[in-house]
Write a protein that holds these residues in place. Structure first.
Motif, mmCIF file in Angstrom:
data_model
loop_
_atom_site.group_PDB
_atom_site.id
_atom_site.type_symbol
_atom_site.label_atom_id
_atom_site.label_comp_id
_atom_site.label_asym_id
_atom_site.label_seq_id
_atom_site.Cartn_x
_atom_site.Cartn_y
_atom_site.Cartn_z
ATOM 1 N N GLU A 32 0.833 -1.212 0.000
ATOM 2 C CA GLU A 32 0.000 0.000 0.000
ATOM 3 C C GLU A 32 0.864 1.257 0.000
ATOM 4 O OE1 GLU A 32 -2.840 -0.166 3.172
ATOM 5 O OE2 GLU A 32 -4.141 -1.553 2.086
ATOM 6 N N ASN A 33 1.930 1.241 0.775
ATOM 7 C CA ASN A 33 2.806 2.407 0.800
ATOM 8 C C ASN A 33 3.435 2.644 -0.570
ATOM 9 O OD1 ASN A 33 2.252 2.972 3.439
ATOM 10 N ND2 ASN A 33 4.169 2.170 4.269
ATOM 11 N N GLY A 34 3.816 1.552 -1.231
ATOM 12 C CA GLY A 34 4.390 1.669 -2.571
ATOM 13 C C GLY A 34 3.377 2.260 -3.544
ATOM 14 N N ALA A 76 2.930 8.993 12.289
ATOM 15 C CA ALA A 76 3.601 9.845 11.309
ATOM 16 C C ALA A 76 3.014 9.503 9.959
ATOM 17 C CB ALA A 76 5.100 9.574 11.319
ATOM 18 N N THR A 77 2.397 10.450 9.328
ATOM 19 C CA THR A 77 1.809 10.197 8.019
ATOM 20 C C THR A 77 1.846 11.467 7.202
ATOM 21 O OG1 THR A 77 -0.172 9.548 6.821
ATOM 22 C CG2 THR A 77 -0.536 10.627 8.932
ATOM 23 N N SER A 78 2.030 11.296 5.907
ATOM 24 C CA SER A 78 1.992 12.470 5.049
ATOM 25 C C SER A 78 0.602 12.625 4.454
ATOM 26 C CB SER A 78 3.028 12.302 3.938
ATOM 27 O OG SER A 78 2.829 11.067 3.281
ATOM 28 N N LYS A 79 -0.331 11.740 4.891
ATOM 29 C CA LYS A 79 -1.584 11.652 4.150
ATOM 30 C C LYS A 79 -2.773 12.388 4.742
ATOM 31 C CE LYS A 79 0.596 7.625 2.495
ATOM 32 N NZ LYS A 79 0.846 6.219 2.724
ATOM 33 N N ILE A 80 -2.788 12.572 6.040
ATOM 34 C CA ILE A 80 -3.843 13.438 6.582
ATOM 35 C C ILE A 80 -3.213 14.403 7.569
ATOM 36 C CG2 ILE A 80 -5.836 11.916 6.351
ATOM 37 C CD1 ILE A 80 -5.583 11.180 9.291
ATOM 38 N N GLY A 93 -3.066 4.063 2.898
ATOM 39 C CA GLY A 93 -2.772 4.192 4.322
ATOM 40 C C GLY A 93 -3.181 5.581 4.785
ATOM 41 N N PHE A 94 -3.342 5.762 6.058
ATOM 42 C CA PHE A 94 -3.596 7.109 6.567
ATOM 43 C C PHE A 94 -3.420 7.169 8.067
ATOM 44 C CE2 PHE A 94 -7.597 4.864 6.323
ATOM 45 C CZ PHE A 94 -8.085 4.974 7.604
ATOM 46 N N ARG A 95 -3.234 5.990 8.683
ATOM 47 C CA ARG A 95 -3.167 6.009 10.135
ATOM 48 C C ARG A 95 -1.768 6.344 10.618
ATOM 49 N NH1 ARG A 95 -6.633 2.279 12.961
ATOM 50 N NH2 ARG A 95 -8.562 2.087 11.788
ATOM 51 N N GLY A 96 -0.805 6.177 9.723
ATOM 52 C CA GLY A 96 0.563 6.467 10.114
ATOM 53 C C GLY A 96 1.077 5.546 11.190
ATOM 54 N N GLU A 97 0.563 4.297 11.202
ATOM 55 C CA GLU A 97 1.091 3.421 12.243
ATOM 56 C C GLU A 97 1.732 2.161 11.710
ATOM 57 O OE1 GLU A 97 -2.229 3.139 14.854
ATOM 58 O OE2 GLU A 97 -3.267 1.675 13.622
ATOM 59 N N ALA A 98 1.675 1.940 10.404
ATOM 60 C CA ALA A 98 2.202 0.693 9.874
ATOM 61 C C ALA A 98 3.706 0.590 10.094
ATOM 62 C CB ALA A 98 1.859 0.569 8.392
ATOM 63 N N LEU A 99 4.439 1.590 9.626
ATOM 64 C CA LEU A 99 5.890 1.493 9.755
ATOM 65 C C LEU A 99 6.323 1.460 11.208
ATOM 66 C CD1 LEU A 99 7.351 3.628 6.818
ATOM 67 C CD2 LEU A 99 7.114 1.148 7.009
ATOM 68 N N ALA A 100 5.660 2.257 12.053
ATOM 69 C CA ALA A 100 6.005 2.247 13.478
ATOM 70 C C ALA A 100 5.798 0.856 14.049
ATOM 71 C CB ALA A 100 5.138 3.265 14.218
HETATM 72 P P1 ADP Z 1 0.540 5.733 6.380
HETATM 73 O O1 ADP Z 1 0.726 4.971 5.130
HETATM 74 O O2 ADP Z 1 -0.710 5.389 7.084
HETATM 75 O O3 ADP Z 1 0.740 7.204 6.221
HETATM 76 P P2 ADP Z 1 2.901 4.370 7.236
HETATM 77 O O4 ADP Z 1 3.433 4.075 8.585
HETATM 78 O O5 ADP Z 1 2.579 3.228 6.361
HETATM 79 O O6 ADP Z 1 1.642 5.276 7.446
HETATM 80 O O7 ADP Z 1 3.896 5.322 6.491
HETATM 81 C C1 ADP Z 1 4.256 6.564 7.068
HETATM 82 C C2 ADP Z 1 4.712 7.539 6.025
HETATM 83 O O8 ADP Z 1 5.956 7.139 5.460
HETATM 84 C C3 ADP Z 1 3.779 7.670 4.819
HETATM 85 O O9 ADP Z 1 2.770 8.598 5.065
HETATM 86 C C4 ADP Z 1 4.731 8.109 3.716
HETATM 87 O O10 ADP Z 1 4.903 9.497 3.748
HETATM 88 C C5 ADP Z 1 6.043 7.470 4.116
HETATM 89 N N1 ADP Z 1 6.285 6.223 3.342
HETATM 90 C C6 ADP Z 1 6.116 4.958 3.797
HETATM 91 N N2 ADP Z 1 6.435 4.048 2.849
HETATM 92 C C7 ADP Z 1 6.799 4.747 1.753
HETATM 93 C C8 ADP Z 1 7.231 4.383 0.431
HETATM 94 N N3 ADP Z 1 7.312 3.089 0.041
HETATM 95 N N4 ADP Z 1 7.520 5.375 -0.446
HETATM 96 C C9 ADP Z 1 7.436 6.679 -0.064
HETATM 97 N N5 ADP Z 1 7.036 7.092 1.173
HETATM 98 C C10 ADP Z 1 6.714 6.137 2.078
#
Ligand code: ADP
Ligand code: MG
Length: 592
Positions: A32-34, A76-80, A93-100
């Motif tokens: 999804e991030n990709g 942390a999210t760039s989406k909302i 994505g939008f919750r900003g919690e996946a990577l964490a």
């Molecule tokens: P979300 O997708 O809900 O915003 P994630 O934890 O998945 O939260 O990702 C956090 C942020 O990291 C994203 O909002 C995006 O800005 C950045 N990011 C994550 N994965 C990628 C990627 N594959 N390419 C570019 N930016 C990414």
């Protein structure tokens, strides 16, 4: 007991429990991030079903240093940026919690390179604050090693490796379906499992992802109403359906979702176009204003809530219905028949037999409707006036002008139209007419009865009597006048006029009632009532093997014009096959 605020790390591990259940969930988040990063190619590399390593590499926009440092932080999210954004979300994505979460349960490394950088930058979960410089191609690559190494309790809940791999492949298949233009590559323990190229159309993409089986059998769905758009494909249920649910996909605003409302609406829309006990394959994309759906329902986000379920039900079911009532499900010219007939012409087979003798031709001399009701009440209209109350259906144009050529194998009516030859299955055609007509009459409160001169007495056993009591209402609604007569018999005084001439023989009527009372309902028709009508229609229609007079054939063909869904019987069998003149000319090499 003292209250203490949980350390960040533990809070993240708890949150991870919700988002990251298994390797498949990690892969879903990373893909999804990709996609959110605008990738056109995504590669997934797995070892030991993802438990040893998962690497997801995309060619998207990448991240600059500042973002890379923030990305693995919780929320942390760039989406909302504010709460209201939640209602107009269009990214995955939008919750900003996946990577964490992933960072907290596995050794994770992010390598990324935005297009304008000459080399890549990297961070890892072991030192999340320090960036190092590395060689990299454009995009982002995230590697996840030893998933759940530090949360043994979670690891215990994982299924066998094969099961985990199966869940992973399921998740990846959904993305392959919903993103035709994205190239997907998957390797597991160094062997290539998937390599889907990019496709410019959904149909091509589906034929690739769902396989040969469905090739050339897809019907397109394209429907829009009330701000809801429904597109996608359904495999023609006359050609392909399964006894279990296979390849059933709904996507709402690009997201794979499961929903009983949608499933129910779809089966409702297919109605009798699907054979008993069978399941259709489909991929349906629904686009709705995010403000009228609730996407924030479940952390793994496959369940969805609709604000107005009734409305969405109606829209979906009309969308599906429109596929079947607008397009003739004409079958393709059977190539096997072509081969056989070139060796052994069909007509030759019958030469010398009495098939096309004067005897048969005599039928054609009988003028108009000679079918008589054995006990015709004065008020009984002729079958032709009956059908005029129905409106013309999709076949009326095809049958605007036609000539009945005769009957084939006492089963098919041969009809020449201006564009080709129709082979009409006499039983199916009549069955479908009875089905639609009875439903129509019922829905328009115009069920007409035909009184029998003498009531029929029909003996029933105990269980049949129980069934009769359960179904009495329905029978009466459909135009039967029936009542119990003692413990073991019922009395039939009148029958639905649509079936009038069919039910005059006590044995026929008996057989029909037995079949209605038996438990053999037709599952694909919408409800019990429809199922009963379908079984009455089937029982009362002319059988294959009945020799027909010209007026009988004429009536069956005339009635086809009034069918709203003329292409199949309630069991899903085709009503007719069509051989186009063009097709014939090609087969005979008259044209190329
Ligand atoms: P979300 O997708 O809900 O915003 P994630 O934890 O998945 O939260 O990702 C956090 C942020 O990291 C994203 O909002 C995006 O800005 C950045 N990011 C994550 N994965 C990628 C990627 N594959 N390419 C570019 N930016 C990414
Ligand atoms: Mg995300």
């Amino acid at each position: 007991m003292g209250i203490s605020v949980l350390p960040e790390e533990i809070a993240n591990q708890i949150a991870a429990g919700e988002v990251i259940e298994n390797p498949a969930a990690v892969i879903k988040e990373l893909i999804e991030n990709g996609i959110d990063a605008g990738a056109t190619s995504i590669t997934i590399i797995l070892e030991n079903s993802g438990l040893k390593t998962i690497t997801v590499k995309d060619n998207g926009e990448g991240m600059v240093e500042e973002d890379l440092l923030k990305a693995p932080q919780r929320h942390a999210t760039s989406k909302i940026t504010c709460f209201n954004d939640l209602y107009s979300i269009s990214t995955m994505g939008f919750r900003g919690e996946a990577l964490a979460s992933i960072f907290s349960v596995a050794k994770t490394t992010i390598t990324t390179k935005p297009p304008h950088y000459t080399s890549g930058i990297q961070i890892s979960s072991e030192s999340p604050d320090s960036i190092s410089s590395v060689g990299s191609s454009q995009g982002t690559s995230i590697s996840v090693e030893n998933l759940f190494y530090n949360t043994p309790a979670r690891k215990k809940y994982l299924k066998s490796d094969t099961m985990e791999l199966r869940s992973i492949m399921q998740i990846i298949k959904r993305f392959q379906i919903s993103y035709p233009q994205i190239e997907f590559k998957v390797t597991h323990n160094n062997s290539l499992l998937v390599h889907k190229p990019s496709f410019s159309t959904r149909a091509e993409n589906l034929e690739y992802v769902l396989g040969k089986e469905i090739r050339g059998k897809l019907l397109e769905i394209n429907y829009e109403t009330k701000g809801i758009s429904i597109t996608g494909h359904i495999a023609n249920p006359t050609e392909i359906s399964y006894s279990y649910k296979k390849n059933q996909y709904f996507f709402v605003n690009g997201r794979y979702i499961t929903s009983n409302v949608l499933i129910d609406a779809l089966y409702h829309g297919i109605g009798s176009n699907l054979m008993v006990g069978k399941h259709p394959s489909f991929v349906i994309f629904i686009t709705i204003d995010p403000e009228i759906i609730d996407v924030n329902v479940h952390p793994t986000k496959t369940q969805i809530r609709f604000e107005n379920e009734q409305e969405i039900f109606e829209v979906i079911s009309s969308a599906i219905d429109s596929v079947f009532s607008s397009k003739p499900l004409f079958r393709e010219f059977d190539t096997k028949l072509e081969v056989e007939s070139s060796e052994k012409p069909i007509l030759e087979k019958n030469e010398g037999s009495s098939y096309f003798t004067n005897d048969f031709q005599k039928h054609f001399e009988v003028e108009e409707d000679t079918i008589s009701y054995e006990q015709t009440p004065t008020s009984s209209p002729s079958p032709n006036t009956q059908s005029q109350s129905l409106s013309l259906g999709p076949l009326s144009e095809e049958l605007y002008e036609y000539k009945i050529l005769g009957q084939l194998d006492k089963t098919y009516i041969l009809v020449e139209t201006t564009t080709g030859l129709l082979l009409v299955d006499q039983h199916v055609a009549e069955e479908k007419y009875f089905y639609e007509k009875m439903l129509y009459d019922k829905n328009n409160n115009q069920v007409k009865q035909q009184q029998l001169l003498k009531p029929y007495m029909i003996p029933l056993d105990n269980s049949e009597m129980l069934q009769f009591r359960e179904n009495k209402e329905i029978l009466i609604n459909m135009g039967f006048e029936v009542e119990e007569f003692g413990e073991q018999e019922i009395l039939v005084r009148a029958v639905p006029i649509t079936l009038g001439y069919k039910t005059n023989h006590p044995d026929r009527l008996k057989e029909m009632l037995y079949s209605i009372l038996s438990n053999k309902t037709i599952k694909c028709v919408e409800d019990e009532h429809h199922a009963k009508i379908a079984s009455i229609a089937c029982r009362s229609a002319i059988m294959a093997g009945d020799e027909l007079s010209y007026p009988q054939m004429k009536r069956i063909v005339e009635n086809l014009k009034y069918l709203q869904k003329p292409f199949q019987c309630p069991h899903g069998r085709p009503t007719f096959l069509k051989y186009d003149f063009k097709e014939l000319q090609k087969k005979f090499k008259r044209i190329v």
